[in-house]
Design a protein around this motif. Structure first.
Motif, PDB file in Angstrom:
ATOM      1  N   VAL A 127       0.844  -1.196   0.000  1.00 47.57           N
ATOM      2  CA  VAL A 127       0.000   0.000   0.000  1.00 47.57           C
ATOM      3  C   VAL A 127       0.878   1.245   0.000  1.00 47.57           C
ATOM      4  O   VAL A 127       1.833   1.342   0.773  1.00 47.57           O
ATOM      5  CB  VAL A 127      -0.944   0.011   1.220  1.00 47.57           C
ATOM      6  N   VAL A 128       0.547   2.171  -0.882  1.00 53.93           N
ATOM      7  CA  VAL A 128       1.255   3.442  -0.965  1.00 53.93           C
ATOM      8  C   VAL A 128       0.441   4.497  -0.214  1.00 53.93           C
ATOM      9  O   VAL A 128      -0.763   4.631  -0.437  1.00 53.93           O
ATOM     10  CB  VAL A 128       1.440   3.863  -2.434  1.00 53.93           C
ATOM     11  N   SER A 129       1.097   5.227   0.660  1.00 53.43           N
ATOM     12  CA  SER A 129       0.378   6.195   1.485  1.00 53.43           C
ATOM     13  C   SER A 129       1.269   7.400   1.762  1.00 53.43           C
ATOM     14  O   SER A 129       2.496   7.293   1.779  1.00 53.43           O
ATOM     15  CB  SER A 129      -0.050   5.542   2.811  1.00 53.43           C
ATOM     16  N   ALA A 130       0.632   8.544   1.993  1.00 54.51           N
ATOM     17  CA  ALA A 130       1.398   9.755   2.278  1.00 54.51           C
ATOM     18  C   ALA A 130       0.724  10.620   3.336  1.00 54.51           C
ATOM     19  O   ALA A 130       1.184  11.719   3.611  1.00 54.51           O
ATOM     20  CB  ALA A 130       1.591  10.568   1.006  1.00 54.51           C
ATOM     21  N   GLY A 131      -0.360  10.160   3.910  1.00 56.88           N
ATOM     22  CA  GLY A 131      -1.101  10.984   4.841  1.00 56.88           C
ATOM     23  C   GLY A 131      -2.227  11.733   4.149  1.00 56.88           C
ATOM     24  O   GLY A 131      -2.130  12.080   2.971  1.00 56.88           O
ATOM     25  N   LEU A 132      -3.299  11.968   4.859  1.00 58.22           N
ATOM     26  CA  LEU A 132      -4.500  12.534   4.252  1.00 58.22           C
ATOM     27  C   LEU A 132      -4.337  13.985   3.807  1.00 58.22           C
ATOM     28  O   LEU A 132      -4.899  14.398   2.794  1.00 58.22           O
ATOM     29  CB  LEU A 132      -5.674  12.404   5.227  1.00 58.22           C
ATOM     30  N   ASP A 133      -3.563  14.776   4.553  1.00 59.53           N
ATOM     31  CA  ASP A 133      -3.361  16.174   4.154  1.00 59.53           C
ATOM     32  C   ASP A 133      -2.603  16.251   2.834  1.00 59.53           C
ATOM     33  O   ASP A 133      -2.968  17.027   1.936  1.00 59.53           O
ATOM     34  CB  ASP A 133      -2.605  16.936   5.244  1.00 59.53           C
ATOM     35  N   ALA A 134      -1.550  15.441   2.714  1.00 58.02           N
ATOM     36  CA  ALA A 134      -0.775  15.427   1.463  1.00 58.02           C
ATOM     37  C   ALA A 134      -1.634  14.920   0.315  1.00 58.02           C
ATOM     38  O   ALA A 134      -1.569  15.451  -0.803  1.00 58.02           O
ATOM     39  CB  ALA A 134       0.466  14.549   1.637  1.00 58.02           C
ATOM     40  N   GLN A 135      -2.448  13.913   0.587  1.00 59.77           N
ATOM     41  CA  GLN A 135      -3.325  13.371  -0.446  1.00 59.77           C
ATOM     42  C   GLN A 135      -4.263  14.454  -0.974  1.00 59.77           C
ATOM     43  O   GLN A 135      -4.409  14.630  -2.193  1.00 59.77           O
ATOM     44  CB  GLN A 135      -4.151  12.225   0.120  1.00 59.77           C
ATOM     45  N   ARG A 136      -4.907  15.170  -0.089  1.00 60.71           N
ATOM     46  CA  ARG A 136      -5.871  16.190  -0.512  1.00 60.71           C
ATOM     47  C   ARG A 136      -5.167  17.298  -1.290  1.00 60.71           C
ATOM     48  O   ARG A 136      -5.666  17.757  -2.323  1.00 60.71           O
ATOM     49  CB  ARG A 136      -6.588  16.761   0.716  1.00 60.71           C
ATOM     50  N   ARG A 137      -4.014  17.720  -0.808  1.00 58.29           N
ATOM     51  CA  ARG A 137      -3.271  18.788  -1.487  1.00 58.29           C
ATOM     52  C   ARG A 137      -2.873  18.360  -2.902  1.00 58.29           C
ATOM     53  O   ARG A 137      -3.038  19.110  -3.867  1.00 58.29           O
ATOM     54  CB  ARG A 137      -2.033  19.149  -0.672  1.00 58.29           C
TER      55      ARG A 137
END
Length: 202
Positions: A127-137
């Motif tokens: 799974v690739v993830s970066a955190g929800l704030d980074a995702q939204r930005r």
């Protein structure tokens, strides 16, 4: 051969991770590319029949198709029933070719891996993830993306926290590219030492 299922929610960096896998020598099946190839084929006439007006000059216009299906679960189910069997066939052909050439690791990049039950057909879920704030930005910086469209897309996807919980490995893309690439390289080294079992039935 080890089959790694690569997934992640929108704008988490999955395409970048897939590119790193490829650059580091692992063949990568791109489900989105397979869908695009299907939309350009004659078989895509079935999509036009189900959603009249979405095919333009022999190719399915994804903007028109999104307008016809987004936020409509029944329409999405009809579309998936047309598209998924062809993509699954292409994935089987890809894995058979990778196994025939003696590959130790093959990667299948499937955005909706959990949503379609695809985790049962791979050896390892990445799974690739970066955190929800980074995702939204990242998502809202894409052309044509709006907060409403992003919300509709996310409503179809397994939440990031759930993906991370069910993953065998999480690649964190919140740092520099070099750090992400290092994680991919380390994972490939680890996977190369593990016997695989899914090449025939993925």
């Amino acid at each position: 051969m080890i089959v790694a299922g690569l997934t992640g929610s929108i704008a988490m960096g999955k395409s970048t991770v897939g590119r790193f896998f490829s650059e580091l020598g692992a063949p990568v099946f791109d489900a989105d590319a397979a869908v695009r190839a299907f939309y350009r084929s004659e078989d895509a006439q079935a999509v036009e029949a189900a959603f009249p007006g979405v095919r333009v000059d022999g190719d399915v216009d994804r903007g028109r198709l999104a307008a016809a299906t987004l936020g409509n679960p029944e329409a999405l189910q009809r579309l998936e029933a047309i598209v998924h069997p062809d993509v699954a066939r292409r994935r089987r052909d890809f894995l058979a070719a990778a196994a025939a050439t003696g590959r130790r690791v093959a990667v299948v990049d499937i955005p909706l891996l959990f949503e379609i039950g695809g985790e049962k057909t791979v050896d390892v879920v990445v799974v690739v993830s970066a955190g929800l704030d980074a995702q939204r930005r990242r998502a809202l910086s894409r052309p044509g993306m709006t907060a409403a469209k992003l919300a509709a897309i996310l409503s179809r996807q397994t939440p990031d926290a759930e993906k991370r919980r069910r993953a065998h490995c999480v690649i964190d893309t919140s740092g520099p590219y070099s750090a992400t690439r290092g994680q991919v390289a380390a994972l490939l080294r680890a996977l190369a030492a593990v016997p695989g079992r899914r090449a025939a039935d993925a």
